[in-house]
Design a protein around this motif. Structure first.
Motif, short mmCIF file in Angstrom:
data_model
loop_
_atom_site.label_atom_id
_atom_site.label_comp_id
_atom_site.label_asym_id
_atom_site.label_seq_id
_atom_site.Cartn_x
_atom_site.Cartn_y
_atom_site.Cartn_z
N ILE A 1 0.77 -1.28 0.05
CA ILE A 1 0.03 0.25 0.15
C ILE A 1 0.65 1.36 0.11
N VAL A 2 2.16 1.18 0.99
CA VAL A 2 2.54 2.77 0.98
C VAL A 2 3.48 2.90 -0.37
N ARG A 3 3.95 1.71 -0.92
CA ARG A 3 4.44 1.78 -2.19
C ARG A 3 3.65 2.40 -3.49
N ARG A 4 2.37 1.91 -3.17
CA ARG A 4 1.38 2.17 -4.44
C ARG A 4 1.20 3.60 -4.39
N ASP A 5 0.73 3.96 -3.04
CA ASP A 5 0.36 5.53 -2.84
C ASP A 5 1.44 6.37 -3.22
N ALA A 6 2.69 5.89 -2.91
CA ALA A 6 3.88 6.84 -3.30
C ALA A 6 3.89 6.83 -4.81
N ASP A 7 3.84 5.89 -5.53
CA ASP A 7 4.03 5.95 -7.00
C ASP A 7 2.68 6.59 -7.56
N ASP A 8 1.40 6.74 -7.07
CA ASP A 8 0.45 7.36 -7.42
C ASP A 8 0.60 8.63 -7.06
N SER A 9 1.31 9.04 -6.13
CA SER A 9 1.35 10.41 -5.84
C SER A 9 2.04 11.21 -7.08
N THR A 10 2.90 10.50 -7.56
CA THR A 10 3.47 11.44 -8.73
C THR A 10 2.69 11.78 -9.85
N VAL A 11 1.37 11.49 -9.84
CA VAL A 11 0.57 11.96 -10.81
C VAL A 11 -0.85 12.59 -10.48
N SER A 12 -1.33 12.21 -9.24
CA SER A 12 -2.39 12.86 -8.51
C SER A 12 -2.05 13.05 -7.05
N GLN A 13 -2.69 14.26 -6.65
CA GLN A 13 -2.54 14.71 -5.35
C GLN A 13 -3.61 14.30 -4.49
N PHE A 14 -3.88 13.39 -3.52
CA PHE A 14 -4.81 13.13 -3.08
C PHE A 14 -4.74 12.84 -1.31
N HIS A 15 -3.56 13.56 -0.97
CA HIS A 15 -3.47 13.53 0.55
C HIS A 15 -3.60 14.66 1.42
N VAL A 16 -3.86 15.51 0.42
CA VAL A 16 -4.36 16.94 1.06
C VAL A 16 -5.49 17.60 0.25
N ALA A 17 -6.66 18.06 0.85
CA ALA A 17 -7.54 18.65 0.00
C ALA A 17 -7.37 19.79 -0.43
N ALA A 18 -7.88 19.89 -1.99
CA ALA A 18 -7.77 21.14 -2.74
C ALA A 18 -8.51 22.20 -2.28
N ASP A 19 -8.41 23.56 -2.77
CA ASP A 19 -9.58 24.44 -2.26
C ASP A 19 -11.18 23.97 -2.64
N GLY A 20 -11.63 24.26 -1.43
CA GLY A 20 -13.18 24.24 -1.57
C GLY A 20 -13.59 22.60 -1.47
N VAL A 21 -12.47 21.70 -1.18
CA VAL A 21 -12.65 20.36 -1.17
C VAL A 21 -12.90 20.00 0.55
N ALA A 22 -14.18 19.45 1.05
CA ALA A 22 -14.21 18.97 2.49
C ALA A 22 -13.49 17.99 2.83
N THR A 23 -12.93 17.88 3.83
CA THR A 23 -12.14 16.66 4.44
C THR A 23 -12.81 15.90 5.43
#
Ligand code: CDP
Length: 227
Positions: A184-206
């Motif tokens: 899981i940790v490796r896949r999340d790290a690989d995925d993070s290179t193309v999408s940012q999904f650990h921090v909410a973008a502006d206007g996105v509720a957490t």
């Protein structure tokens, strides 16, 4: 009235099961975009495409005979008429999926299909025009930044690993958690290179599900929808 709900989150945040439950509660369609990347990975393997050959992967995905069901009670995924619902969840596919998902031509193609599925639900589709819950890694930011409701479902790494260990190994004991961590940790790290999904973008509720059980998490997302 039509409503589009976009939900993003990392592995083990519970986003698939929570999104399905939200769709069911509100009578909406449900789109699992992760299943599309998994189906693309399954198809490349089925067609003996070399994952290192980016053009070949992009071509295979552009010609993939994919049918995505959007019924939250029966989220069927078919490729070439074959039900691949179980085959796309194997460790083999989970390990290979980031290689396909980081291919930008693949992302363009699947995002196009995802937007078409969302648009179809605004008009009629499965939901009769009521709308859709679409979940993944880049829905709130890229696929549907104009969604009516946008939620980032997070959870501490510890909580996410324990959940995944229970799903994959039927236990959240130390051995199962360690076996899961690697994947899981490796896949999340690989995925993070193309999408940012650990921090909410502006206007996105957490919604942080670390200390919530399943029903409480569904209620927390429904509370955001009701706002
Ligand atoms: O197993 P998990 O819930 O973490 O993942 P998933 O939602 O089934 O997605 C599988 C993979 O598809 C992710 O690891 C990403 O590589 C990719 N994905 C993506 O790139 N963008 C999305 N919108 C959804 C998934």
């Amino acid at each position: 009235m039509t409503i589009v709900i976009a939900i993003d989150g990392p592995s083990g945040s519970g986003k698939s099961s929570v999104s399905r439950a939200v769709a069911r509660r509100l009578g909406l369609a449900y789109l699992d975009t992760g299943a599309m990347y998994r189906a693309a990975t399954w198809w490349c393997r089925h067609e003996n495409v070399d994952f290192a050959d980016e053009d070949a992967v992009a071509h295979a995905v552009a010609t993939m005979p994919l049918e995505m069901g959007v019924d939250p009670d029966v989220p069927v995924v078919r490729v070439g008429g074959e039900d691949v619902g179980a085959a796309i969840r194997t460790t083999e596919i989970s390990t290979a999926v980031s290689a396909v998902a980081t291919n930008l031509a693949v992302r363009d193609e699947l995002r196009r299909l995802q937007r078409a599925a969302i648009d179809a639900e605004k008009l009629e589709g499965f939901s009769g025009g009521r709308g859709i819950v679409a979940e993944g890694r880049d829905i709130t930011t890229v696929v549907a930044p104009d969604a009516d409701v946008r939620v980032l479902l997070t959870a501490s790494e510890e909580a996410r690993l324990a959940r995944r260990a229970r799903e994959l190994h039927g236990s959240d004991g130390a051995g199962a958690v360690e076996a899961t961590r690697d994947q899981i940790v490796r896949r999340d790290a690989d995925d993070s290179t193309v999408s940012q999904f650990h921090v909410a973008a502006d206007g996105v509720a957490t919604v942080d599900s670390s200390d919530l059980d399943f029903d409480q998490t569904v209620d927390a997302v429904l509370a955001v929808v009701a706002q």
